[in-house]
Design an enzyme around this catalytic site. Structure first.
Site, PDB file in Angstrom:
ATOM      1  N   SER A   1     -15.762 -13.759 -35.983  1.00 51.97           N
ATOM      2  CA  SER A   1     -16.568 -14.977 -35.888  1.00 51.97           C
ATOM      3  C   SER A   1     -16.723 -15.491 -34.459  1.00 51.97           C
ATOM      4  CB  SER A   1     -15.936 -16.077 -36.749  1.00 51.97           C
ATOM      5  OG  SER A   1     -15.976 -15.724 -38.115  1.00 51.97           O
ATOM      6  N   GLU A  12     -21.184 -14.884 -40.941  1.00 53.00           N
ATOM      7  CA  GLU A  12     -21.867 -15.847 -40.063  1.00 53.00           C
ATOM      8  C   GLU A  12     -20.960 -17.019 -39.688  1.00 53.00           C
ATOM      9  OE1 GLU A  12     -26.036 -16.549 -40.676  1.00 53.00           O
ATOM     10  OE2 GLU A  12     -26.258 -14.650 -41.750  1.00 53.00           O
ATOM     11  N   LEU A  45     -23.162  -7.467 -34.277  1.00 54.38           N
ATOM     12  CA  LEU A  45     -22.309  -8.340 -33.477  1.00 54.38           C
ATOM     13  C   LEU A  45     -20.831  -8.112 -33.790  1.00 54.38           C
ATOM     14  CD1 LEU A  45     -21.771 -10.809 -31.617  1.00 54.38           C
ATOM     15  CD2 LEU A  45     -22.208 -12.271 -33.584  1.00 54.38           C
TER      16      LEU A  45
END
Length: 391
Positions: A132, A366, A125
């Protein structure tokens, strides 16, 4: 709903506790010095089901729910975080995308091999310009006339990239519009033509937990690689997987804080200053009290957030609250642990020195602490506005 009852879970938890305390703790220096988890520990982790503990039993996993997951995560946090890292993406952010959003064909193709550890799944990602906040993604996927897709772009800091067999890749398929953010997620085999993985990153801590940049140059994947069979599944898949992962990371932080506290207690009980154990000094006791308070508050918060996730009462605010508090807390606890150890706590062969470096990352991945504050604050304000309008 968990597929594992309380008695069975107690046995699983006991086995994991035993494995961590007797097999992994004595090898922490070896993991750090070799920047790798030894092969026999990898094999043992596979044998007790750690590569698939959160994958449903129908796909070969243990089928633990998040309330059970966080109990294991506290055990994983007690030792070198590299151990958890090698199977964390299989159970967490990568594996859960498939569990929750994959088609039947995608699940049957990949999940059993992910659960066994034969396949390492990596969550691709993060990008240099989109950390983030996934809405800033620049990696692109363009649909071809035959229904296949061509993916181009680069990802950074991708956990397990050097050993991955499967990349769960987030890519923009169109500009954000009224239908959604235009982000889809694709299953890309690591050996697909056009996939390249850079050298391993050199990091501040977490030796043995490998990350690297990944590049996709004209990578062609079939229509069946589109997760959920829909381009609008991707962003939701990312958000749900990350939110669940945040509770897990919070639990990991609690485990690391407990270890830092335990190491500190052992140290202050036997180390003397002027013939007096330093644990008898009130200022040292004050540090210990603050550490214990943080650990207990964090543990209670993690368990509460996990329960709210399982009941579906709160899958947005509570995960961010738990991650924010617990990852900031473990940083403070690790700092105090170095302080009560004095000069020896700054030495590279000290357990608390490793913990101090390892846990710094928990506030970054994360979703940074800043992002968690935006999710919590923004979410609560939106809720308050909605309630005000309804009156």
């Amino acid at each position: 709903m968990s597929q594992v009852n309380a008695d069975d879970f107690a046995q699983i938890a006991a086995a994991v506790h035993e494995f961590i305390r007797t097999r992994v703790l004595p090898r922490e220096r070896e993991i750090a010095d070799g920047d790798a988890v030894p092969d026999d520990l990898v094999a043992a982790a596979k044998e007790i089901g750690l590569f698939g503990y959160a994958i449903p039993q129908e796909w070969g996993g243990l089928g633990l729910d998040l309330q059970q997951d966080v109990e294991l995560a506290q055990e994983f946090g007690y030792t070198a975080l590299a151990l958890r890292s090698m199977f964390g993406t299989n159970n967490g952010i990568a594996g859960q995308v498939l569990v929750n959003f994959g088609t039947d064909e995608q699940k049957s193709t990949w999940l059993e091999r992910i659960a066994s550890g034969d396949v390492v799944a990596s969550f691709a990602l993060t990008e240099p310009g989109a950390g983030s906040n996934p809405s800033g993604l620049r990696t692109k996927a363009v649909e071809q006339p035959d229904g296949s897709w061509i993916i181009d772009g680069g990802k950074c800091f991708i956990t397990n990239a050097p050993t991955a067999n499967l990349f769960v890749v987030f890519a923009r398929v169109r500009p954000a519009d009224d239908d959604g953010p235009g982000i889809a997620v694709f299953l890309v085999p690591a050996d697909a033509p056009g996939v390249s993985v850079a050298d391993r990153d050199k990091k501040m801590g977490q030796e043995g937990a490998w990350t690297a940049d990944v590049h996709f140059d004209g990578v062609r994947v079939e229509k069946s690689a589109l997760v959920g069979g829909s381009v609008d599944v991707g962003y939701k898949a990312a958000m749900v997987s990350l939110a669940r992962g945040r509770v897990h990371i919070a639990a990991l932080a609690v485990g690391s804080a407990q270890r830092a506290l335990d190491e500190s207690l052992r140290h202050v009980a036997v180390t003397t200053q002027g013939g007096t154990p330093i644990g008898d000094f009130q200022l040292v006791q004050a540090h210990i009290a603050d550490m214990q308070t943080g650990v207990m508050a964090g543990r209670a918060l993690v368990r509460d957030a996990a329960a709210k996730w399982v009941s579906e009462e709160d899958r947005r605010i509570a995960p961010s609250v738990a991650k924010l508090f617990c990852t900031e807390m473990v940083g403070q606890v690790a700092d105090k642990a170095v302080q009560v150890h004095g000069g020896s706590g700054y030495m590279r062969d000290s357990v608390v020195e490793r913990i101090y470096r390892d846990v710094r990352l928990l506030r970054l991945y994360e979703g940074t602490s800043e992002i968690q504050r935006l999710i919590v604050g923004g979410g609560l304000v939106r809720q308050a506005k909605k309630e005000a309008k309804g009156k």
